[in-house]
Design an enzyme around this catalytic site. Structure first.
Site, PDB file in Angstrom:
ATOM      1  N   GLU A  57      74.173  42.426  40.397  1.00 55.67           N
ATOM      2  CA  GLU A  57      75.478  41.440  39.839  1.00 55.67           C
ATOM      3  C   GLU A  57      75.731  41.839  38.166  1.00 55.67           C
ATOM      4  O   GLU A  57      75.705  41.018  37.461  1.00 55.67           O
ATOM      5  CB  GLU A  57      74.917  40.081  40.017  1.00 55.67           C
ATOM      6  CG  GLU A  57      74.956  39.503  41.450  1.00 55.67           C
ATOM      7  CD  GLU A  57      75.015  38.279  41.635  1.00 55.67           C
ATOM      8  OE1 GLU A  57      74.349  37.329  40.976  1.00 55.67           O
ATOM      9  OE2 GLU A  57      75.462  37.612  42.689  1.00 55.67           O
ATOM     10  N   GLU A  95      74.435  40.127  49.735  1.00 54.91           N
ATOM     11  CA  GLU A  95      73.985  38.586  49.525  1.00 54.91           C
ATOM     12  C   GLU A  95      74.934  37.755  50.163  1.00 54.91           C
ATOM     13  O   GLU A  95      76.306  37.910  49.926  1.00 54.91           O
ATOM     14  CB  GLU A  95      73.648  38.234  48.109  1.00 54.91           C
ATOM     15  CG  GLU A  95      72.516  38.731  47.239  1.00 54.91           C
ATOM     16  CD  GLU A  95      72.173  38.331  45.899  1.00 54.91           C
ATOM     17  OE1 GLU A  95      72.611  37.121  45.776  1.00 54.91           O
ATOM     18  OE2 GLU A  95      71.824  39.174  45.337  1.00 54.91           O
TER      19      GLU A  95
HETATM   20  C1  BGP Z   1      72.874  35.807  43.007  1.00 52.28           C
HETATM   21  C2  BGP Z   1      71.493  36.330  42.358  1.00 52.28           C
HETATM   22  C3  BGP Z   1      70.405  36.247  43.265  1.00 52.28           C
HETATM   23  C4  BGP Z   1      70.337  34.753  43.963  1.00 52.28           C
HETATM   24  C5  BGP Z   1      71.830  34.009  44.155  1.00 52.28           C
HETATM   25  C6  BGP Z   1      71.530  32.910  44.687  1.00 52.28           C
HETATM   26  O1  BGP Z   1      73.515  35.780  41.918  1.00 52.28           O
HETATM   27  O2  BGP Z   1      71.642  38.019  42.738  1.00 52.28           O
HETATM   28  O3  BGP Z   1      69.345  36.429  42.527  1.00 52.28           O
HETATM   29  O4  BGP Z   1      69.285  33.874  43.553  1.00 52.28           O
HETATM   30  O5  BGP Z   1      72.853  34.590  43.401  1.00 52.28           O
HETATM   31  O6  BGP Z   1      71.786  32.081  43.348  1.00 52.28           O
HETATM   32  P1  BGP Z   1      70.950  30.925  43.216  1.00 52.28           P
HETATM   33  O7  BGP Z   1      69.613  31.405  43.226  1.00 52.28           O
HETATM   34  O8  BGP Z   1      71.120  30.377  41.674  1.00 52.28           O
HETATM   35  O9  BGP Z   1      71.271  29.782  43.919  1.00 52.28           O
END
Ligand code: BGP
Length: 492
Positions: free
Chosen positions: A199, A389
């Protein structure tokens, strides 16, 4: 058949949210190890405890600006969720066996930079750390699971953040290049799919990249971005040199964004937002140079990037093989948001979209947005793409008999995989694979919570560190297994 033969089905995690063992095996501290828990539903941010230049202590929110010279510390009386996380470090064999049972043929994980170089910039790597990942990759191959490795996922070494202002400094970039050389060489033949910077578009702040003054000092923010781009290009080029079989992708948080209305002012606001939040990062890493609007912006702001000879060439030589991204939700963008409500997400703040429902954390649920995004990426770049993701963060209830009936998650998965399928089958998008986020429960990156769960595998651990870390299958495990084993044909 809609999904091609050999389509990559799996799941994704990141070391700082999953591994634990924060000082085991010679590991050093990363910024993530100094981040407390927070409470996303009530908007209480994660925090840092820092030592200021005058020796006093202060607490800052995870996304705040931290004064120059301040150093984040680990306070012995504070709970830090990443220290144990969900303990992959001691459960990796058991977990990989579960991934195989799920039907995965790919597993996206990140290497913790401080497991390899405890301070980030050490002269020699830590053999115990190198061996740990080697064993993990070999275990994956035992089951026919291809590792997909993120080189840098929100884990700037603390030493580089505290002493060098993280990615603002060329020193951090050089240390990163050494880290890339080490892992790319060591894992030749074991890993062929790589992602560079997780990201890369999300933030330039201390939490992500060790940068202190990233709001008041635009020069810092832009210099940090420049170094991240050069670092990413270096990784791509090096990966290709080490092994021409290597395939390297970028990693961008790429939600869908819509103009709030057909008022051209709203449409233009969306164009600007998409430029700033998404296309800038894609254009640089796919095309190899800054777009004209960004060059003009830097001139207007009087920002001069500090470059070294060869940097521009490296950017052109280190373009990626595929476009990989995270997709969770969408945003509606308005020219005058102050007149409307706000919606939350992991990317940028837009306004409430009256057509969509949202998760308990306020992230809109928008499966069609994924098809829209897949099309816009494919239309723009014509290189393979991959969803690395995707998922629903939700509170799961463990029933008396131990079962977890997460039908809401199954709905989310089904509708998103269906639109991916439409993108492939109807729109002709070249999609390589799908690795839903946190397919085993991990600590939330944004809030530090455990109760914000994404997994198909439950891990017994709560927000305060209570739990025996045992693993159990949620109802969604069986669903996703059926999808994976049918190569995405059976979605009912
Ligand atoms: C993205 C990241 C992850 C992950 C996901 C979910 O931004 O790459 O590391 O955690 O989002 O976000 P969160 O954990 O804040 O719900």
């Amino acid at each position: 058949m809609s999904f091609p033969k050999g389509f990559l089905w799996g799941g994704a995690t990141a070391a700082n949210q999953y591994e634990g063992g924060y000082l085991s095996g010679g590991k050093g501290l990363a910024v993530a190890d100094t981040l407390t828990g927070g409470d996303g539903i009530h908007n209480i941010p994660r925090k840092f405890i820092v030592e200021l230049a005058d020796g006093t202590r202060a607490t800052f929110g995870g996304r705040d600006e931290i004064p120059a010279g301040a150093k984040a510390i680990v306070d012995p009386d504070t709970y830090y969720p990443s220290h144990v996380a969900t303990d992959f470090y001691h459960h990796w064999k058991e977990d990989i066996a579960l991934f195989a049972e799920m039907g995965c043929n790919v597993y996206r994980l990140s290497i913790n930079w401080t497991r390899i170089f405890p301070n980030g910039d050490d002269e020699t790597p830590n053999e115990e750390g190198l061996k740990f990942y080697e064993d993990v990759f070999k275990e994956c191959h035992k089951y026919g699971i291809e590792p997909l490795v993120t080189i840098y996922h929100f884990d700037c070494p603390l030493h580089l953040a505290n002493e060098y202002d993280g990615w603002v400094s060329r020193h951090t970039l050089e240390a990163f290049e050494r880290y890339c050389d080490t892992i790319l060489t060591r894992y030749k033949g074991l890993v062929k799919y790589w992602l560079t910077i997780n990201e890369i578009n999300i933030n330039t702040n201390f939490m992500m990249n060790g940068v202190h003054e990233h709001i008041s000092n635009k020069q810092n923010a832009e210099q940090c971005r420049w170094h991240l781009f050069v670092g990413s290009a270096y990784a791509v080029k090096k990966a290709h040199e080490v092994d021409p079989e290597n395939k390297v992708g970028l990693m961008i948080a790429h939600g869908a964004s819509y103009p709030y209305s057909c008022n051209p002012e709203d449409v233009w606001a969306e164009v600007e937002s998409a430029h700033n939040m998404k296309w800038f990062y894609g254009d640089v890493q796919v095309r190899g140079y800054y777009p004209a609007w960004k060059v003009n912006y830097l001139k207007r702001e009087g920002i001069e990037l500090k470059k070294e000879p060869g940097d521009d060439e490296l950017l052109r030589e280190g373009t990626v093989d595929f476009y990989s991204f995270s997709y969770y939700s969408s945003q509606a963008i308005a020219a005058h948001p102050e007149k409307l409500g706000e919606s939350a997400g992991n990317q940028t703040h837009g306004v409430k979209n009256p057509y969509l429902q949202a998760s308990e954390w306020g992230w809109t649920i928008d499966p069609l947005g994924l098809r829209i995004v897949l099309n816009e990426i494919w239309d723009r770049y014509q290189i393979p793409t991959m969803v690395v993701e995707n998922g629903l963060g939700a509170i799961d209830k463990v029933e008396e008999d131990g079962s977890i009936n997460d039908d809401y998650r199954i709905d989310y998965m089904r509708t998103h995989i269906q639109t991916m399928k439409d993108a492939v089958e109807i729109d002709g998008v070249d999609l390589m694979g799908y690795t839903p986020w946190g397919f085993i429960d991990v600590v939330s990156a944004g809030t530090g919570e455990m109760r914000k769960r994404y997994g198909f595998i439950y891990v017994d651990m709560d927000d305060d560190g209570n739990g025996d870390l045992s693993r159990s299958k949620k109802k969604s495990f069986g669903y996703i297994q059926k999808v994976y084993k049918s190569n995405g044909e059976d979605l009912d």
